[in-house]
Design a protein around this motif. Structure first.
Motif, PDB file in Angstrom:
ATOM      1  N   THR A  49      47.805  38.564  73.089  1.00 57.46           N
ATOM      2  CA  THR A  49      47.455  37.210  72.650  1.00 57.46           C
ATOM      3  C   THR A  49      47.538  36.244  73.817  1.00 57.46           C
ATOM      4  OG1 THR A  49      48.203  37.602  70.372  1.00 57.46           O
ATOM      5  CG2 THR A  49      48.072  35.306  71.108  1.00 57.46           C
ATOM      6  N   PHE A  50      48.625  36.319  74.564  1.00 58.37           N
ATOM      7  CA  PHE A  50      48.803  35.421  75.717  1.00 58.37           C
ATOM      8  C   PHE A  50      47.794  35.741  76.821  1.00 58.37           C
ATOM      9  CE2 PHE A  50      50.773  34.270  79.780  1.00 58.37           C
ATOM     10  CZ  PHE A  50      50.996  32.916  79.557  1.00 58.37           C
ATOM     11  N   ARG A  51      47.505  37.016  77.015  1.00 58.64           N
ATOM     12  CA  ARG A  51      46.594  37.438  78.080  1.00 58.64           C
ATOM     13  C   ARG A  51      45.193  36.886  77.871  1.00 58.64           C
ATOM     14  NH1 ARG A  51      44.863  43.772  79.160  1.00 58.64           N
ATOM     15  NH2 ARG A  51      43.380  43.391  80.860  1.00 58.64           N
ATOM     16  N   TYR A  52      44.680  36.947  76.648  1.00 58.85           N
ATOM     17  CA  TYR A  52      43.304  36.548  76.383  1.00 58.85           C
ATOM     18  C   TYR A  52      43.160  35.109  75.888  1.00 58.85           C
ATOM     19  CZ  TYR A  52      41.795  41.386  76.990  1.00 58.85           C
ATOM     20  OH  TYR A  52      41.523  42.616  77.507  1.00 58.85           O
ATOM     21  N   GLU A  53      44.222  34.557  75.287  1.00 61.52           N
ATOM     22  CA  GLU A  53      44.076  33.247  74.654  1.00 61.52           C
ATOM     23  C   GLU A  53      45.095  32.212  75.101  1.00 61.52           C
ATOM     24  OE1 GLU A  53      43.091  33.990  70.240  1.00 61.52           O
ATOM     25  OE2 GLU A  53      43.848  35.905  70.991  1.00 61.52           O
ATOM     26  N   GLY A  54      46.065  32.643  75.912  1.00 59.40           N
ATOM     27  CA  GLY A  54      47.060  31.704  76.399  1.00 59.40           C
ATOM     28  C   GLY A  54      48.017  31.253  75.302  1.00 59.40           C
ATOM     29  N   VAL A  55      48.782  30.213  75.596  1.00 60.11           N
ATOM     30  CA  VAL A  55      49.770  29.708  74.645  1.00 60.11           C
ATOM     31  C   VAL A  55      49.118  29.237  73.349  1.00 60.11           C
ATOM     32  CG1 VAL A  55      51.533  27.942  74.254  1.00 60.11           C
ATOM     33  CG2 VAL A  55      51.374  29.075  76.488  1.00 60.11           C
ATOM     34  N   LEU A  56      47.936  28.623  73.461  1.00 60.41           N
ATOM     35  CA  LEU A  56      47.264  28.094  72.273  1.00 60.41           C
ATOM     36  C   LEU A  56      46.859  29.194  71.295  1.00 60.41           C
ATOM     37  CD1 LEU A  56      44.961  25.304  73.773  1.00 60.41           C
ATOM     38  CD2 LEU A  56      47.179  25.058  72.630  1.00 60.41           C
ATOM     39  N   GLY A  57      46.769  30.429  71.780  1.00 57.13           N
ATOM     40  CA  GLY A  57      46.431  31.539  70.896  1.00 57.13           C
ATOM     41  C   GLY A  57      47.466  31.760  69.805  1.00 57.13           C
ATOM     42  N   PHE A  58      48.716  31.406  70.098  1.00 56.79           N
ATOM     43  CA  PHE A  58      49.785  31.578  69.121  1.00 56.79           C
ATOM     44  C   PHE A  58      49.720  30.518  68.020  1.00 56.79           C
ATOM     45  CE2 PHE A  58      51.421  33.491  73.040  1.00 56.79           C
ATOM     46  CZ  PHE A  58      51.774  34.746  72.572  1.00 56.79           C
ATOM     47  N   TYR A  59      48.939  29.478  68.242  1.00 56.48           N
ATOM     48  CA  TYR A  59      48.814  28.399  67.260  1.00 56.48           C
ATOM     49  C   TYR A  59      47.431  28.398  66.605  1.00 56.48           C
ATOM     50  CZ  TYR A  59      53.155  26.578  69.164  1.00 56.48           C
ATOM     51  OH  TYR A  59      54.464  26.435  69.548  1.00 56.48           O
ATOM     52  N   LYS A  60      46.719  29.505  66.723  1.00 59.30           N
ATOM     53  CA  LYS A  60      45.374  29.590  66.187  1.00 59.30           C
ATOM     54  C   LYS A  60      45.400  29.488  64.659  1.00 59.30           C
ATOM     55  CE  LYS A  60      41.200  31.983  67.599  1.00 59.30           C
ATOM     56  NZ  LYS A  60      40.703  33.112  68.407  1.00 59.30           N
ATOM     57  N   GLY A  61      44.581  28.599  64.109  1.00 59.84           N
ATOM     58  CA  GLY A  61      44.515  28.430  62.669  1.00 59.84           C
ATOM     59  C   GLY A  61      45.632  27.593  62.075  1.00 59.84           C
ATOM     60  N   MET A  62      46.411  26.891  62.925  1.00 54.31           N
ATOM     61  CA  MET A  62      47.564  26.149  62.428  1.00 54.31           C
ATOM     62  C   MET A  62      47.169  24.874  61.694  1.00 54.31           C
ATOM     63  SD  MET A  62      51.042  24.863  64.386  1.00 54.31           S
ATOM     64  CE  MET A  62      50.321  23.388  65.105  1.00 54.31           C
ATOM     65  N   MET A  63      45.978  24.339  61.965  1.00 51.98           N
ATOM     66  CA  MET A  63      45.623  23.050  61.396  1.00 51.98           C
ATOM     67  C   MET A  63      45.637  23.053  59.872  1.00 51.98           C
ATOM     68  SD  MET A  63      45.072  19.955  61.945  1.00 51.98           S
ATOM     69  CE  MET A  63      44.902  20.036  63.739  1.00 51.98           C
ATOM     70  N   SER A  64      45.077  24.104  59.261  1.00 52.53           N
ATOM     71  CA  SER A  64      45.017  24.122  57.793  1.00 52.53           C
ATOM     72  C   SER A  64      46.405  24.186  57.162  1.00 52.53           C
ATOM     73  CB  SER A  64      44.128  25.268  57.300  1.00 52.53           C
ATOM     74  OG  SER A  64      44.585  26.506  57.753  1.00 52.53           O
ATOM     75  N   PRO A  65      47.311  25.080  57.604  1.00 52.30           N
ATOM     76  CA  PRO A  65      48.657  25.042  57.008  1.00 52.30           C
ATOM     77  C   PRO A  65      49.441  23.786  57.377  1.00 52.30           C
ATOM     78  CG  PRO A  65      48.574  26.668  58.772  1.00 52.30           C
ATOM     79  CD  PRO A  65      47.169  26.242  58.509  1.00 52.30           C
ATOM     80  N   LEU A  66      49.173  23.224  58.562  1.00 46.43           N
ATOM     81  CA  LEU A  66      49.877  22.011  58.956  1.00 46.43           C
ATOM     82  C   LEU A  66      49.519  20.849  58.029  1.00 46.43           C
ATOM     83  CD1 LEU A  66      51.822  20.890  61.100  1.00 46.43           C
ATOM     84  CD2 LEU A  66      49.828  20.216  62.439  1.00 46.43           C
ATOM     85  N   LEU A  67      48.251  20.786  57.634  1.00 49.44           N
ATOM     86  CA  LEU A  67      47.800  19.708  56.755  1.00 49.44           C
ATOM     87  C   LEU A  67      48.153  19.959  55.291  1.00 49.44           C
ATOM     88  CD1 LEU A  67      44.255  18.977  58.250  1.00 49.44           C
ATOM     89  CD2 LEU A  67      46.352  17.644  58.565  1.00 49.44           C
TER      90      LEU A  67
END
Length: 298
Positions: A49-67
């Motif tokens: 995940t970190f290799r291909y997407e960086g730190v932001l990869g770990f937060y992918k899709g967070m907007m919907s549960p955050l809201l």
């Protein structure tokens, strides 16, 4: 929950606590989902995940549960509290941890399960979108398989695509295993939490909330991990060429592929995630409730 509680206060405190819970545990949740769907280890999931997407990869899709987790958690705490007051009573002779602990905890389990039902009904589409985005990886790697052919570009694109291909019913894919995962454990969640607090509520400090909330999270999430694995696989299943025809078919095929061990995939990371996320949930909830009560006092 032995004193009358304002529904509005419960809704506000549950909302704020839910937001903090999501932010605290989301990176671990992403790793857990990818472990379960790609049938890989914690280290490989985190590394790739970190290799291909960086730190932001770990937060992918967070907007919907955050809201949505804030309002859904608001409903969860609000329904549980009001249901508890209805069936347990709030008078001096009502069951409590001191005079009738067995009846009190039975009532609390039922009230928490009711709250969990309403939260699950609201959150199933959110979980579906979150899982679809979390399992939509960037780049190529040998660890990635069993993924959706369609590459989702974000929350709106995922919702539009699912509605177009499957209709409104498609947004509730994985609802049954999610109910099995969340409804009884919601009741157990509150029971374990209150059992771990000091008997005298006046003695409860923030570190008691941290300890009780963390362990309540660990016990309730780890005991139903098989249902969580099935839910993840069903919700991450390909829209155009699905591998699974319902919960039982999914469970059967998973067992045929990897045996019983697949149903416990992600146990270490879900344990690591559960303690800080749920500890934060209850600390923020209780602190917010205290602040709201102080504001209400003349």
């Amino acid at each position: 929950m032995e004193m009358p509680v304002s529904l509005l206060d419960d809704l506000i405190a549950g909302w704020i606590g839910g937001v903090f819970c999501v932010v605290t545990g989301y990176p671990f949740d992403t790793i857990k989902v990818r472990q379960q769907n790609f049938s890989t280890s914690f280290l490989i999931a985190a590394r790739e995940t970190f290799r291909y997407e960086g730190v932001l990869g770990f937060y992918k899709g967070m907007m919907s549960p955050l809201l949505t987790y804030g309002p859904s958690n608001s409903i969860f705490f609000g329904c549980t509290s009001q249901c508890m007051q209805l069936i347990n009573g709030i008078g001096p002779g009502s069951p409590s941890t001191r005079n009738q602990p067995n009846k009190y905890f039975t009532n609390l389990f039922f009230a928490g399960s009711v709250g969990g039902f309403f939260q699950t009904a609201l959150m199933c589409p959110v979980e579906l979108i979150k899982t679809a985005l979390q399992t939509s990886t960037e780049g190529k790697s040998s660890w990635v398989h069993n993924m959706n052919i369609i590459k989702f570009e974000g929350n709106k694109h995922a919702v539009r695509t699912i509605l177009k291909l499957k209709g409104w019913r498609g947004l509730f894919k994985g609802f049954v295993p999610m109910m099995i995962r969340d409804v009884p454990t919601s009741g157990l969640f509150f029971v374990i939490y209150e059992m771990l607090l000091p008997p005298n509520k006046n003695d409860v400090q923030w570190f008691h909330n941290l300890w009780a909330g963390g362990w309540a999270g660990i016990w309730t999430t780890s005991t139903v991990l098989p249902a969580d694995v099935i839910k993840t696989r069903m919700q991450a299943d390909d829209l155009l060429n699905p591998n699974y025809n319902g919960m039982l078919d999914c469970a059967k095929k998973l067992y045929q592929e990897e045996g019983f061990r697949i149903f416990w995939k992600g146990l270490p990371v879900i344990t690591v995630r559960a303690f800080p996320a749920h500890a934060m949930l209850f600390i923020v909830y209780e602190m917010t409730m205290d602040a709201l009560k102080n504001d209400d006092e003349p």
